[in-house]
Design an enzyme around this catalytic site. Structure first.
Site, short mmCIF file in Angstrom:
data_model
loop_
_atom_site.label_atom_id
_atom_site.label_comp_id
_atom_site.label_asym_id
_atom_site.label_seq_id
_atom_site.Cartn_x
_atom_site.Cartn_y
_atom_site.Cartn_z
N ALA A 24 0.84 -1.21 0.00
CA ALA A 24 0.00 0.00 0.00
C ALA A 24 0.87 1.25 0.00
O ALA A 24 0.48 2.30 0.52
CB ALA A 24 -0.92 -0.01 1.21
N VAL B 96 3.57 3.19 -5.08
CA VAL B 96 3.09 2.61 -6.34
C VAL B 96 1.77 1.88 -6.12
O VAL B 96 0.82 2.06 -6.89
CB VAL B 96 4.13 1.63 -6.94
CG1 VAL B 96 3.61 1.01 -8.23
CG2 VAL B 96 5.46 2.34 -7.21
N GLY B 97 1.68 1.08 -5.04
CA GLY B 97 0.48 0.28 -4.81
C GLY B 97 -0.77 1.14 -4.65
O GLY B 97 -1.80 0.87 -5.28
N ASP C 65 -1.22 -5.03 2.85
CA ASP C 65 0.12 -4.61 3.28
C ASP C 65 0.39 -5.25 4.65
O ASP C 65 -0.55 -5.65 5.34
CB ASP C 65 0.17 -3.08 3.40
CG ASP C 65 1.60 -2.53 3.34
OD1 ASP C 65 1.96 -1.90 2.33
OD2 ASP C 65 2.36 -2.72 4.33
N ARG D 188 19.15 -0.66 -8.33
CA ARG D 188 18.03 -1.59 -8.11
C ARG D 188 18.56 -2.90 -7.53
O ARG D 188 17.88 -3.56 -6.74
CB ARG D 188 17.29 -1.83 -9.43
CG ARG D 188 16.58 -0.58 -9.96
CD ARG D 188 15.88 -0.85 -11.28
NE ARG D 188 15.18 0.33 -11.80
CZ ARG D 188 15.73 1.21 -12.63
NH1 ARG D 188 16.98 1.07 -13.04
NH2 ARG D 188 15.03 2.24 -13.07
N ASN E 130 14.22 -7.78 -1.07
CA ASN E 130 12.95 -7.80 -1.80
C ASN E 130 12.59 -9.21 -2.25
O ASN E 130 11.40 -9.55 -2.35
CB ASN E 130 13.01 -6.83 -2.99
CG ASN E 130 12.74 -5.40 -2.56
OD1 ASN E 130 12.40 -5.16 -1.40
ND2 ASN E 130 12.88 -4.45 -3.46
N ASN F 190 11.34 -4.16 -7.52
CA ASN F 190 12.70 -4.21 -8.10
C ASN F 190 13.65 -5.10 -7.31
O ASN F 190 13.45 -5.27 -6.10
CB ASN F 190 13.28 -2.78 -8.11
CG ASN F 190 12.92 -2.04 -9.37
OD1 ASN F 190 12.86 -2.62 -10.45
ND2 ASN F 190 12.71 -0.73 -9.24
N ASP G 134 9.42 2.14 -19.05
CA ASP G 134 10.61 2.64 -19.77
C ASP G 134 10.20 3.23 -21.12
O ASP G 134 10.73 4.25 -21.55
CB ASP G 134 11.63 1.51 -19.93
CG ASP G 134 12.12 0.99 -18.58
OD1 ASP G 134 12.19 1.80 -17.63
OD2 ASP G 134 12.41 -0.22 -18.46
N ARG H 27 8.50 6.64 -20.72
CA ARG H 27 9.53 7.67 -20.50
C ARG H 27 10.17 8.04 -21.85
O ARG H 27 10.29 9.22 -22.19
CB ARG H 27 10.60 7.16 -19.54
CG ARG H 27 10.10 7.12 -18.10
CD ARG H 27 11.14 6.60 -17.13
NE ARG H 27 10.64 6.76 -15.76
CZ ARG H 27 10.89 5.92 -14.75
NH1 ARG H 27 11.65 4.86 -14.93
NH2 ARG H 27 10.39 6.15 -13.56
N HIS I 36 15.15 -4.08 -16.73
CA HIS I 36 14.80 -2.78 -16.18
C HIS I 36 16.00 -2.30 -15.38
O HIS I 36 16.14 -2.60 -14.20
CB HIS I 36 13.56 -2.93 -15.29
CG HIS I 36 13.06 -1.64 -14.74
ND1 HIS I 36 12.80 -0.54 -15.52
CD2 HIS I 36 12.76 -1.27 -13.46
CE1 HIS I 36 12.36 0.44 -14.75
NE2 HIS I 36 12.34 0.03 -13.49
O1 TXD Z 1 9.25 -0.26 -13.19
C1 TXD Z 1 9.14 -0.81 -12.12
N1 TXD Z 1 8.96 -2.12 -12.08
C2 TXD Z 1 9.16 -0.05 -10.87
C3 TXD Z 1 9.45 -0.74 -9.64
C4 TXD Z 1 8.82 1.34 -10.84
C5 TXD Z 1 8.70 1.99 -9.64
C6 TXD Z 1 8.93 1.34 -8.36
N2 TXD Z 1 9.49 0.05 -8.49
C7 TXD Z 1 9.63 -0.78 -7.28
O2 TXD Z 1 8.36 -1.04 -6.70
C8 TXD Z 1 10.42 -0.14 -6.15
O3 TXD Z 1 11.80 -0.23 -6.39
C9 TXD Z 1 9.99 -1.01 -4.98
O4 TXD Z 1 10.72 -2.23 -4.97
C10 TXD Z 1 8.51 -1.29 -5.29
C11 TXD Z 1 7.53 -0.45 -4.49
O5 TXD Z 1 7.84 0.91 -4.62
P1 TXD Z 1 7.06 2.00 -3.73
O6 TXD Z 1 7.57 3.32 -4.15
O7 TXD Z 1 5.60 1.74 -3.77
O8 TXD Z 1 7.63 1.64 -2.28
P2 TXD Z 1 6.98 2.03 -0.86
O9 TXD Z 1 6.23 3.32 -0.97
O10 TXD Z 1 8.07 1.92 0.13
O11 TXD Z 1 5.90 0.89 -0.60
C12 TXD Z 1 6.24 -0.45 -0.38
C13 TXD Z 1 5.17 -1.05 0.49
C14 TXD Z 1 5.12 -0.49 1.91
O12 TXD Z 1 3.84 0.00 2.22
C15 TXD Z 1 5.48 -1.69 2.79
O13 TXD Z 1 4.83 -1.69 4.05
C16 TXD Z 1 4.99 -2.84 1.90
O14 TXD Z 1 5.40 -2.47 0.59
N3 TXD Z 1 5.51 -4.15 2.26
C17 TXD Z 1 4.76 -5.25 2.23
N4 TXD Z 1 3.48 -5.45 1.88
C18 TXD Z 1 2.99 -6.70 1.96
N5 TXD Z 1 3.73 -7.76 2.32
C19 TXD Z 1 5.04 -7.61 2.67
N6 TXD Z 1 5.76 -8.69 3.02
C20 TXD Z 1 5.59 -6.31 2.62
N7 TXD Z 1 6.83 -5.80 2.89
C21 TXD Z 1 6.77 -4.47 2.66
#
Ligand code: TXD
Length: 309
Positions: free
Chosen positions: A11, A14-15, A34, A89, A96, A121, A149, A152, A176
């Site tokens: 949450a 991105v989510g 989450d 990344r 991750n 990532n 990508d 962009r 990526h």
């Molecule tokens: O092009 C792409 N694929 C990407 C990837 C573009 C943008 C972001 N990209 C990747 O997505 C970024 O490098 C991260 O690895 C993820 C998520 O990025 P975001 O910016 O949404 O990160 P946040 O804001 O830190 O949110 C991550 C959430 C946070 O609320 C945590 O509590 C939750 O993940 N989290 C979990 N949820 C459920 N279950 C588990 N185990 C868990 N661990 C953390």
């Protein structure tokens, strides 16, 4: 058509933005899950309270329990750590991987027939981890990065030429990361190849900016990585699946021989519809393009070789 059930895991930036866009586009009922208690519930309630203004009737539900996500048609994994300035990344890989493994296992326990879109990532490696953990068939799982990508790349072309974004089509292959492979030869403005409209130097400049596109945002935001364009990219893919659009989209697909690659996920053009990844589109590449793609694949192989879960 009955509303689809879409689960977004994570949450965070991105989510939550994905959930908002999925609701605004009326693509289905949405569950946000989450590990942090209250976070998905709060974001879901906040999005729900915009419904009278935005005119959607989908349910948006926040939860910490996978049982609530049972029977999801689409599961999007955004859970995990994001980059901070100075990080690559790959620095996120092992932490991750543990998170994605547990999310993929739990999600498919309750939604064994879902289509999974992996976002976390390092993307190509996390898609592989999610496939192993979920046991999903290669047609039912894909990584989101190519759409991002490419959007962009498209934006930079549109900015440079001062033309409408609508008229610009462009594609990016490969992993990526910095070794992604933007494809000027398959990029056009209203059907006109960009090689007819821009000098080689200018194209090289745009390609370099595209490769560093994520890093450019991280260095500006400082406390998070990009999320508006990434969320739009996920929703673009979900829309193609739910509305059975048969769109040709660059995405990280599981390759078994295509482009001479085997047993890994990497960005290639795919056709997406309700059956998932209907097919990988194989195109003849020049020697230079193929060399860049193989270099990209080498980086994915190295990431997988170093993976420690
Ligand atoms: O092009 C792409 N694929 C990407 C990837 C573009 C943008 C972001 N990209 C990747 O997505 C970024 O490098 C991260 O690895 C993820 C998520 O990025 P975001 O910016 O949404 O990160 P946040 O804001 O830190 O949110 C991550 C959430 C946070 O609320 C945590 O509590 C939750 O993940 N989290 C979990 N949820 C459920 N279950 C588990 N185990 C868990 N661990 C953390």
């Amino acid at each position: 058509m009955a509303k689809k059930k879409i689960t977004v895991i994570g949450a965070g930036h991105v989510g939550a933005t994905c959930a908002q866009l999925l609701a605004y586009k009326k693509l289905g009922h949405i569950h946000i899950i989450d590990v942090v208690e209250g976070l998905p519930q709060g974001k879901a309630l906040d999005i729900t309270e915009s419904a009278p203004l935005e005119g959607f009737d989908s349910k948006v539900v926040g939860t910490n329990d996978y049982e609530d996500t049972a029977g999801s048609d689409i599961v999007v994994i955004t859970a995990g750590l994001a980059r901070k300035p100075g990080m690559t990344r790959e620095d996120l890989r092992d932490k991750n991987a543990m998170i994605v493994k547990s999310c993929a296992e739990q999600a498919t326990k309750y939604s064994p027939d879902c289509f999974m879109i992996v976002v976390t990532n390092p993307l190509d490696t996390m898609a592989w981890v999610a496939k192993q953990a979920s046991g999903l068939d290669k047609h039912r799982i894909v990584g989101m990065a190519g759409v991002l990508d490419s959007t962009r790349f498209r934006s930079f072309i549109a900015m440079e030429l001062g033309v409408s974004n609508e008229d610009v089509h462009a594609t990016v292959f490969g992993l990526h990361g910095d070794d992604m492979v933007p494809m000027p030869r398959f990029s056009s403005v209203a059907g006109i190849p960009i090689t007819e409209l821009l000098s080689k130097d200018k194209i090289d400049e745009i390609v370099a900016r595209t490769r560093k596109g994520g890093g450019e945002i991280v260095s500006l935001l400082k406390t998070s990585s990009a999320y508006y364009a990434p969320a739009s990219s996920v929703v673009n893919m979900a829309e193609s699946i739910i509305l059975e659009k048969n769109r040709i989209i660059p995405a990280a697909a599981y390759l078994e021989g295509e482009y001479g690659l085997d047993g890994l996920f990497m960005g290639v053009p795919v056709m997406l519809n309700w059956s998932g990844v209907e097919k990988v589109i194989e195109l003849p590449l020049t020697d230079e393009e193929n060399a860049a793609l193989q270099k990209s694949a080498q980086a994915v192989k190295e990431s997988l070789a170093h993976l420690n879960i």
